[in-house]
Design an enzyme around this catalytic site. Structure first.
Site, mmCIF file in Angstrom:
data_model
loop_
_atom_site.group_PDB
_atom_site.id
_atom_site.type_symbol
_atom_site.label_atom_id
_atom_site.label_comp_id
_atom_site.label_asym_id
_atom_site.label_seq_id
_atom_site.Cartn_x
_atom_site.Cartn_y
_atom_site.Cartn_z
ATOM 1 N N LYS A 1 35.875 41.073 26.960
ATOM 2 C CA LYS A 1 34.805 40.409 27.472
ATOM 3 C C LYS A 1 34.196 38.971 27.504
ATOM 4 O O LYS A 1 33.740 38.184 27.560
ATOM 5 C CB LYS A 1 33.704 41.335 27.197
ATOM 6 C CG LYS A 1 33.634 42.761 27.901
ATOM 7 C CD LYS A 1 32.730 42.397 29.010
ATOM 8 C CE LYS A 1 33.556 42.554 30.232
ATOM 9 N NZ LYS A 1 34.892 43.779 30.778
ATOM 10 N N GLU B 1 38.469 45.579 24.282
ATOM 11 C CA GLU B 1 38.071 45.313 25.129
ATOM 12 C C GLU B 1 36.199 44.330 24.843
ATOM 13 O O GLU B 1 36.339 43.409 26.237
ATOM 14 C CB GLU B 1 36.958 46.486 25.939
ATOM 15 C CG GLU B 1 35.562 46.513 26.942
ATOM 16 C CD GLU B 1 36.466 46.142 28.327
ATOM 17 O OE1 GLU B 1 37.636 45.679 28.384
ATOM 18 O OE2 GLU B 1 34.901 45.698 28.864
ATOM 19 N N ARG C 1 33.515 38.022 44.967
ATOM 20 C CA ARG C 1 35.181 37.640 45.467
ATOM 21 C C ARG C 1 35.252 36.378 45.268
ATOM 22 O O ARG C 1 36.930 36.225 45.117
ATOM 23 C CB ARG C 1 35.041 38.598 46.470
ATOM 24 C CG ARG C 1 34.209 39.600 47.180
ATOM 25 C CD ARG C 1 35.394 40.440 48.308
ATOM 26 N NE ARG C 1 35.815 40.421 48.213
ATOM 27 C CZ ARG C 1 36.330 41.411 48.481
ATOM 28 N NH1 ARG C 1 36.290 42.318 48.254
ATOM 29 N NH2 ARG C 1 38.010 41.979 48.538
ATOM 30 N N CYS D 1 38.507 36.468 47.994
ATOM 31 C CA CYS D 1 37.524 36.477 49.132
ATOM 32 C C CYS D 1 37.276 37.022 49.942
ATOM 33 O O CYS D 1 37.173 38.297 49.782
ATOM 34 C CB CYS D 1 38.328 35.148 49.950
ATOM 35 S SG CYS D 1 39.304 34.451 49.902
ATOM 36 N N TRP E 1 38.192 32.551 47.020
ATOM 37 C CA TRP E 1 39.226 32.135 45.811
ATOM 38 C C TRP E 1 40.562 31.725 46.182
ATOM 39 O O TRP E 1 41.168 32.428 46.922
ATOM 40 C CB TRP E 1 39.246 33.619 45.008
ATOM 41 C CG TRP E 1 39.206 33.635 44.201
ATOM 42 C CD1 TRP E 1 39.043 33.552 43.051
ATOM 43 C CD2 TRP E 1 40.910 33.691 43.179
ATOM 44 N NE1 TRP E 1 40.329 33.770 41.497
ATOM 45 C CE2 TRP E 1 40.624 33.666 41.796
ATOM 46 C CE3 TRP E 1 42.712 34.436 44.128
ATOM 47 C CZ2 TRP E 1 42.833 34.124 41.013
ATOM 48 C CZ3 TRP E 1 43.261 34.227 43.414
ATOM 49 C CH2 TRP E 1 43.471 34.645 42.253
ATOM 50 N N GLU F 1 36.503 36.433 28.737
ATOM 51 C CA GLU F 1 36.439 35.958 30.140
ATOM 52 C C GLU F 1 34.799 35.347 30.542
ATOM 53 O O GLU F 1 34.106 34.168 31.302
ATOM 54 C CB GLU F 1 36.553 36.931 30.948
ATOM 55 C CG GLU F 1 35.635 38.627 31.070
ATOM 56 C CD GLU F 1 35.981 39.216 32.413
ATOM 57 O OE1 GLU F 1 35.342 40.554 32.059
ATOM 58 O OE2 GLU F 1 36.256 39.114 33.312
ATOM 59 N N LYS G 1 35.386 39.018 40.934
ATOM 60 C CA LYS G 1 35.107 40.768 41.083
ATOM 61 C C LYS G 1 36.492 41.687 41.190
ATOM 62 O O LYS G 1 37.487 42.237 40.729
ATOM 63 C CB LYS G 1 34.196 40.953 41.513
ATOM 64 C CG LYS G 1 33.921 42.436 41.064
ATOM 65 C CD LYS G 1 33.400 42.463 39.739
ATOM 66 C CE LYS G 1 33.049 44.394 39.496
ATOM 67 N NZ LYS G 1 33.364 43.720 37.876
ATOM 68 N N ASN H 1 40.928 36.791 54.764
ATOM 69 C CA ASN H 1 41.231 37.139 52.830
ATOM 70 C C ASN H 1 42.442 37.855 52.913
ATOM 71 O O ASN H 1 42.654 38.167 53.292
ATOM 72 C CB ASN H 1 40.099 38.166 52.818
ATOM 73 C CG ASN H 1 40.266 39.186 50.787
ATOM 74 O OD1 ASN H 1 40.875 39.003 50.310
ATOM 75 N ND2 ASN H 1 39.518 40.097 50.750
ATOM 76 N N GLY H 2 43.242 37.373 51.692
ATOM 77 C CA GLY H 2 44.642 37.637 51.824
ATOM 78 C C GLY H 2 46.046 36.148 51.717
ATOM 79 O O GLY H 2 45.210 35.688 50.918
ATOM 80 N N HIS I 1 50.028 42.740 9.460
ATOM 81 C CA HIS I 1 51.403 42.580 10.680
ATOM 82 C C HIS I 1 51.546 41.730 10.875
ATOM 83 O O HIS I 1 52.318 40.854 11.845
ATOM 84 C CB HIS I 1 52.657 43.790 11.113
ATOM 85 C CG HIS I 1 52.050 45.639 9.960
ATOM 86 N ND1 HIS I 1 53.377 45.399 9.409
ATOM 87 C CD2 HIS I 1 51.548 46.234 10.454
ATOM 88 C CE1 HIS I 1 53.053 46.754 8.640
ATOM 89 N NE2 HIS I 1 51.844 47.595 9.753
HETATM 90 O O1 M6R Z 1 38.416 46.250 39.848
HETATM 91 P P1 M6R Z 1 39.233 46.686 38.517
HETATM 92 O O2 M6R Z 1 39.213 47.781 38.252
HETATM 93 O O3 M6R Z 1 40.586 46.787 39.229
HETATM 94 O O4 M6R Z 1 39.782 45.332 38.114
HETATM 95 C C1 M6R Z 1 40.527 45.240 37.350
HETATM 96 C C2 M6R Z 1 40.260 43.957 36.700
HETATM 97 O O5 M6R Z 1 40.213 43.069 37.325
HETATM 98 C C3 M6R Z 1 39.425 43.905 35.443
HETATM 99 O O6 M6R Z 1 38.575 45.212 35.123
HETATM 100 C C4 M6R Z 1 38.625 42.734 35.275
HETATM 101 O O7 M6R Z 1 39.682 42.339 33.725
HETATM 102 C C5 M6R Z 1 37.139 42.356 34.333
HETATM 103 N N1 M6R Z 1 36.699 41.530 35.345
HETATM 104 C C6 M6R Z 1 37.124 42.548 33.104
HETATM 105 O O8 M6R Z 1 35.945 42.599 32.399
#
Ligand code: M6R
Length: 610
Positions: free
Chosen positions: A485, A481, A28, A2, A75, A488, A605, A99-100, A504
């Site tokens: 990407k 990675e 957020r 949030c 969120w 997501e 985020k 937020n929280g 394996h």
């Molecule tokens: O802010 P942070 O780097 O701690 O966030 C960690 C993950 O939440 C973040 O890398 C997430 O996996 C991203 N959306 C990946 O693109």
């Protein structure tokens, strides 16, 4: 997660501030959005389920003059995404954004119900509003009511409150979650992060855990939970507000991919000295690392992948053993760390709960701690012994891109520092490594020219339902990675594997419906073995997209489906280059599929829940 914003100042500016702030906070969370403005006829609240756009269309033609005001983008944790659960939440004359998570909300809710309070949402937040209202009805001031209410609340929070009883005040409080205060001319703001207020002011106070901020339009005070006044520094922020705009790109993700040459340049700047063959990382002295005999790197998601690359770099250059752990697992394993262990917490936002708790656990066990983060004054930055900032600039797209390459740069510099400090490197080799990293921004410019080629490739492959990504050595985490990407932003199922692991088990998945992206820059050791792995995939009719260095393409003609040629680089630099086409591939595939690239479903985020 949030995002919250609060404003007190000019009545005809409040709505504009709230909307501009929410636009910058929407990363957020975007399950709902709402605002509250205190005008001459009382408090008006407008809220809406879904993205900020829905709220904006509700606000069209509405004139809302008044001050103070609150804004929120959600969120969802407690209570489904809906208008009923959207913030602000109200009790009598009290209005709250939060937020929280309030962990003991159920007991408090039962108690408040017994007292006759009616609940209009399924959120934990509503108990905050009722509790503050309850104290106000007993004659406490708004500030006192907030203080008393929060003595009863367990959990993590950043909250802003206004009340019709004291129309000239906003009260904010934080525990564990970010909240900044910002000072303008005859106006004061509260927000979850700095970019939210950048269009209006650069003067910012980073509130600390337990701080209660009392805002009036020409002044503010900060107290501790007991009401004793505390002093906090005012920082002037030098971020350019334009960096938090899309700048002509269709999405923040694409803009941020293209900002990588600048992000790495800014992260390297002032930290390497070519003539002296030296690396300087503020706060890290030879003596501080002299007795370190082990390193543990922790992070989540993309930051975890940066840790995996960091392990290769540190072990290669310094020979200090490195373990890598998912931050969410570390804390619960009774980790074996002591005062000779250096624990590195990596987090773009600096607010990720899992990483922050891992860091605290490491400290509790006596380890030295170092944070690699992109956000100045963030929680993780403040909790660690030493911080090395990535200077990637604000990253708004939910998918991490430029912050990842900047994290890798920090790992590279740290490895180099440790290698030099331990006398593991010849002068000539250190010098070469410094030259290599200085050449990186230009190499990134080169690789970004692949943009339209990758877009065309995405056009061929966007309808597939599954992808596999393979890599070895330093490029194994890059395969992970690349898959993350794609998942997501495009919602396509994708898996990353160490190429040697294929045989394996995962090889059973390969058929003509399975694109396999192989990250195989030509390097000393692993290239030949990868060629063997590609053959294994082709024999089973997999569709291979090969990422390899210029010059090595010839040997694949005729038996690999598609090539992406990347510049040939020194081994330790290669992950910083090979990740870029994978970011672009994920972006363009998502773009063909029409997904919400900057705000993919179910994500946010900043992840401040465990
Ligand atoms: O802010 P942070 O780097 O701690 O966030 C960690 C993950 O939440 C973040 O890398 C997430 O996996 C991203 N959306 C990946 O693109």
């Amino acid at each position: 997660m949030c995002g919250i914003i609060a404003y007190i100042g000019k009545p005809d500016k409040t709505l504009h501030v709230l909307i501009e702030g929410l636009k910058r906070l929407e990363y957020r969370g975007y399950d709902s959005a709402g605002i509250a403005v205190l005008g001459s006829s009382g408090i008006r609240i407008v809220k809406s389920e879904g993205k900020l756009l829905n709220l904006l269309s509700r606000l069209e033609g509405v004139s809302l003059n008044g001050s103070p005001g609150l804004g929120h983008t959600r969120w969802a944790t407690h209570g489904v995404p809906s208008e009923r659960n959207a913030h602000p939440h109200v009790s009598g004359k009290t209005v709250v954004v939060h937020n929280g998570i309030i962990e003991n909300y159920q007991e408090l809710k039962d108690e408040l119900r017994r007292k006759g309070y009616r609940f209009n949402s399924d959120t934990d937040t509503e108990v905050i509003a009722h509790l503050i209202e309850d104290f106000s009805l007993k004659g406490f001031s708004l500030e006192e009511s907030v203080r008393e209410a929060f003595k009863l609340l367990e959990g993590t929070y950043a909250v802003a409150v206004i009340s019709e009883r004291e129309p000239n005040k906003v009260v904010g409080i934080r525990k564990f979650l970010p909240l900044i205060l910002a000072i303008g001319d005859g106006e004061v703001f509260l927000a979850s992060d700095i970019p939210a207020v950048l269009p209006f002011t650069r003067n910012v106070v980073l509130l600390e855990d337990g701080d209660i901020a009392i805002l009036e339009k020409n002044r503010f005070r900060i107290t501790d939970p007991e009401g004793r006044e505390v002093k906090r520094d005012v920082f002037s922020i030098d971020w350019d507000p334009i960096t938090v705009e899309k700048g002509g790109y269709k999405h923040f993700m694409l803009k941020e991919i293209h900002e990588q040459p600048q992000a790495v340049l800014d992260t390297i700047r002032g930290r390497v000295f070519l003539e002296e063959g030296r690396v300087f990382l503020k706060g890290i002295e030879d003596s501080w690392v002299a007795d370190v005999n082990r390193i543990v790197a922790v992070g989540c998601g993309t930051s975890y992948h940066a840790c995996l690359v960091g392990r290769y770099m540190i072990e290669k250059l310094s020979r200090i053993p490195v373990d890598v752990d998912l931050a969410s697992e570390f804390r619960y394993r009774e980790p074996v760390v002591d005062e000779k262990t250096l624990v590195i917490a990596v987090s773009q936002s600096g607010e990720t709960a899992d990483t922050s708790y891992a860091l605290l656990e490491a400290k509790r066990r006596g380890a030295k701690t170092l944070a690699i983060t992109n956000v100045f004054g963030s929680k993780i930055a403040r909790e660690s012994d030493v911080v090395v900032y990535t200077h990637a600039g604000p990253e708004i797209g939910v998918a991490s891109t430029k912050s990842f390459t900047a994290q890798l740069v920090v790992f590279y510099l740290l490895s180099l520092f440790l290698g030099i400090s331990r006398n593991r490197l010849t002068d000539a080799y250190s010098l070469q490594l410094i030259k290599d990293i200085l050449a990186l921004p230009q190499l990134l410019q080169h690789v970004l020219r692949l943009d339209s080629e990758i877009s065309a490739l995405a056009g061929e492959f966007y309808k597939y339902k599954n992808f596999i990504y393979l890599g070895r050595g330093l490029n194994y985490p890059i395969a992970l990675e690349g898959a993350l990407k794609l998942k997501e932003v495009s919602y396509i199922h994708a898996e990353g594997y160490a190429a040697g692991e294929m045989k394996h088990g995962p090889i059973a998945l390969i058929d003509e419906k399975m694109p396999v992206v192989v990250v195989a820059p030509q390097d000393e050791l692993l290239y030949r073995k990868l060629v063997g792995n590609i053959q294994e995939v082709k024999t089973r009719k997999g569709r291979v997209i090969l990422l390899t260095s210029k010059g090595s393409v010839n040997e694949f003609y005729g038996w690999v489906d598609r090539f992406v040629e990347i510049p040939k680089t020194p081994y330790l630099i290669s992950p910083l280059i090979s990740v870029v086409p994978l970011q672009l591939l994920a972006y363009y595939i998502a773009s063909y599929r029409g997904t919400d690239i900057d705000q993919p479903r179910n994500l946010a985020k900043v992840v401040t829940v465990e």
